[in-house]
Design a protein around this motif. Structure first.
Motif, PDB file in Angstrom:
ATOM      1  N   LEU A  43       4.050   1.123  -5.444  1.00 40.24           N
ATOM      2  CA  LEU A  43       4.320  -0.279  -5.116  1.00 40.24           C
ATOM      3  C   LEU A  43       3.114  -0.985  -4.518  1.00 40.24           C
ATOM      4  O   LEU A  43       3.149  -2.184  -4.302  1.00 40.24           O
ATOM      5  CB  LEU A  43       5.501  -0.384  -4.150  1.00 40.24           C
ATOM      6  CG  LEU A  43       6.866  -0.022  -4.716  1.00 40.24           C
ATOM      7  CD1 LEU A  43       7.926  -0.126  -3.630  1.00 40.24           C
ATOM      8  CD2 LEU A  43       7.220  -0.897  -5.899  1.00 40.24           C
ATOM      9  N   GLN A  44       2.054  -0.259  -4.230  1.00 41.13           N
ATOM     10  CA  GLN A  44       0.863  -0.884  -3.668  1.00 41.13           C
ATOM     11  C   GLN A  44       0.052  -1.517  -4.795  1.00 41.13           C
ATOM     12  O   GLN A  44      -0.007  -1.004  -5.895  1.00 41.13           O
ATOM     13  CB  GLN A  44       0.004   0.142  -2.942  1.00 41.13           C
ATOM     14  CG  GLN A  44       0.646   0.676  -1.696  1.00 41.13           C
ATOM     15  CD  GLN A  44      -0.199   1.758  -1.038  1.00 41.13           C
ATOM     16  OE1 GLN A  44      -1.113   2.281  -1.645  1.00 41.13           O
ATOM     17  NE2 GLN A  44       0.129   2.082   0.188  1.00 41.13           N
ATOM     18  N   GLY A  45      -0.558  -2.641  -4.496  1.00 39.19           N
ATOM     19  CA  GLY A  45      -1.430  -3.286  -5.473  1.00 39.19           C
ATOM     20  C   GLY A  45      -0.852  -4.578  -6.019  1.00 39.19           C
ATOM     21  O   GLY A  45       0.304  -4.918  -5.795  1.00 39.19           O
ATOM     22  N   LEU A  46      -1.692  -5.268  -6.740  1.00 41.07           N
ATOM     23  CA  LEU A  46      -1.331  -6.567  -7.280  1.00 41.07           C
ATOM     24  C   LEU A  46      -0.660  -6.400  -8.644  1.00 41.07           C
ATOM     25  O   LEU A  46      -1.200  -6.775  -9.675  1.00 41.07           O
ATOM     26  CB  LEU A  46      -2.574  -7.451  -7.393  1.00 41.07           C
ATOM     27  CG  LEU A  46      -3.296  -7.737  -6.084  1.00 41.07           C
ATOM     28  CD1 LEU A  46      -4.586  -8.498  -6.330  1.00 41.07           C
ATOM     29  CD2 LEU A  46      -2.396  -8.493  -5.134  1.00 41.07           C
ATOM     30  N   GLY A  47       0.514  -5.853  -8.617  1.00 43.87           N
ATOM     31  CA  GLY A  47       1.282  -5.662  -9.841  1.00 43.87           C
ATOM     32  C   GLY A  47       2.662  -6.254  -9.691  1.00 43.87           C
ATOM     33  O   GLY A  47       2.973  -6.942  -8.726  1.00 43.87           O
ATOM     34  N   GLY A  48       3.518  -5.960 -10.642  1.00 45.71           N
ATOM     35  CA  GLY A  48       4.896  -6.437 -10.581  1.00 45.71           C
ATOM     36  C   GLY A  48       4.965  -7.952 -10.580  1.00 45.71           C
ATOM     37  O   GLY A  48       4.245  -8.647 -11.307  1.00 45.71           O
ATOM     38  N   TRP A  49       5.827  -8.491  -9.728  1.00 46.74           N
ATOM     39  CA  TRP A  49       6.012  -9.938  -9.631  1.00 46.74           C
ATOM     40  C   TRP A  49       4.806 -10.636  -9.030  1.00 46.74           C
ATOM     41  O   TRP A  49       4.647 -11.854  -9.197  1.00 46.74           O
ATOM     42  CB  TRP A  49       7.264 -10.260  -8.810  1.00 46.74           C
ATOM     43  CG  TRP A  49       8.530  -9.883  -9.501  1.00 46.74           C
ATOM     44  CD1 TRP A  49       9.314  -8.808  -9.229  1.00 46.74           C
ATOM     45  CD2 TRP A  49       9.150 -10.576 -10.585  1.00 46.74           C
ATOM     46  NE1 TRP A  49      10.390  -8.787 -10.070  1.00 46.74           N
ATOM     47  CE2 TRP A  49      10.314  -9.866 -10.916  1.00 46.74           C
ATOM     48  CE3 TRP A  49       8.840 -11.711 -11.310  1.00 46.74           C
ATOM     49  CZ2 TRP A  49      11.160 -10.260 -11.942  1.00 46.74           C
ATOM     50  CZ3 TRP A  49       9.680 -12.112 -12.321  1.00 46.74           C
ATOM     51  CH2 TRP A  49      10.823 -11.393 -12.634  1.00 46.74           C
ATOM     52  N   VAL A 183       4.969  -6.502  -1.459  1.00 46.79           N
ATOM     53  CA  VAL A 183       4.196  -7.432  -0.626  1.00 46.79           C
ATOM     54  C   VAL A 183       3.825  -6.774   0.695  1.00 46.79           C
ATOM     55  O   VAL A 183       2.672  -6.865   1.126  1.00 46.79           O
ATOM     56  CB  VAL A 183       4.992  -8.754  -0.402  1.00 46.79           C
ATOM     57  CG1 VAL A 183       4.319  -9.621   0.643  1.00 46.79           C
ATOM     58  CG2 VAL A 183       5.150  -9.511  -1.703  1.00 46.79           C
ATOM     59  N   LYS A 184       4.773  -6.078   1.288  1.00 44.99           N
ATOM     60  CA  LYS A 184       4.506  -5.424   2.584  1.00 44.99           C
ATOM     61  C   LYS A 184       3.459  -4.323   2.459  1.00 44.99           C
ATOM     62  O   LYS A 184       2.675  -4.088   3.380  1.00 44.99           O
ATOM     63  CB  LYS A 184       5.801  -4.857   3.155  1.00 44.99           C
ATOM     64  CG  LYS A 184       6.753  -5.930   3.604  1.00 44.99           C
ATOM     65  CD  LYS A 184       8.065  -5.356   4.059  1.00 44.99           C
ATOM     66  CE  LYS A 184       9.036  -6.503   4.363  1.00 44.99           C
ATOM     67  NZ  LYS A 184      10.402  -6.062   4.505  1.00 44.99           N
ATOM     68  N   LEU A 185       3.429  -3.626   1.325  1.00 44.60           N
ATOM     69  CA  LEU A 185       2.491  -2.534   1.139  1.00 44.60           C
ATOM     70  C   LEU A 185       1.135  -2.973   0.583  1.00 44.60           C
ATOM     71  O   LEU A 185       0.158  -2.244   0.699  1.00 44.60           O
ATOM     72  CB  LEU A 185       3.106  -1.474   0.213  1.00 44.60           C
ATOM     73  CG  LEU A 185       4.316  -0.735   0.758  1.00 44.60           C
ATOM     74  CD1 LEU A 185       4.948   0.134  -0.308  1.00 44.60           C
ATOM     75  CD2 LEU A 185       3.930   0.100   1.969  1.00 44.60           C
TER      76      LEU A 185
END
Length: 189
Positions: A43-49, A183-185
């Motif tokens: 979940l870390q990084g500039l991915g997903g939404w 976002v938090k990670l």
């Protein structure tokens, strides 16, 4: 008057953006060491939404610059005089406020988006907070824009529909920024 307003707002907004950026660079002091959970590494990084957030931040200044270029002919001396002079054929008492408001808002949007993009790609901890403030401001500005637009032009339903869309999307993205684990990670620097 419009050019002076533009230059003063540009200078003040740029100064505020530089101050905000410099304050984000100063270390916040000692923070607790985070234990990385293997399940959350993906979940870390500039991915997903967050990709959509980044694309929106890249497109928004371009749209504001296009709006400013469409606003430029109105700032000519003849047009400004025709719209703001009580004896002019196109006079309305709100035109000057509406034009200057739009000029300042579009200028502020360009500066804010550039600053937000820097925070976004540097994964600054300040990004979610600044983005939430930006989204809330955009929603409030949309409401003010509706009021000013309806004062100048009657039966302007397209502006009302667009503003309603901005308010709903802003609310959804604010909830995402507050609750998202990604976002938090991601924004930890």
């Amino acid at each position: 008057v419009p050019i002076a307003t533009f230059l003063v707002s540009l200078a003040m907004l740029t100064f505020a953006a530089v101050l905000l950026y410099r304050s984000a660079l100063q270390p916040a002091g000692m923070t607790a060491i985070q234990i990385v959970d293997i399940r959350n590494v993906k979940l870390q990084g500039l991915g997903g939404w967050l990709v959509l957030v980044g694309l929106a931040l890249l497109m928004r200044p371009i749209l504001s610059i296009v709006t400013l270029s469409k606003l430029a002919p109105i700032l000519s001396a003849e047009t400004w005089y025709a719209l703001t002079n009580p004896e002019g054929a196109s006079f309305h008492p709100v035109w000057a406020v509406y034009i200057l408001f739009d000029l300042v808002v579009q200028t502020a949007t360009v500066i804010a988006c550039v600053l937000l993009l820097v925070f976004f790609f540097q994964r600054r901890r300040l990004f979610p907070i600044c983005y939430i403030v930006f989204l809330a401001s955009t929603a409030v500005i949309s409401i003010i824009d509706i009021v000013l637009s309806n004062l100048v032009q009657s039966n302007n339903t397209s502006t009302t529909g667009q503003a309603f869309g901005v308010i709903i999307s802003s609310a959804l993205w604010i909830v995402y920024m507050r609750r998202s684990q990604r976002v938090k990670l991601t924004f930890v620097r």
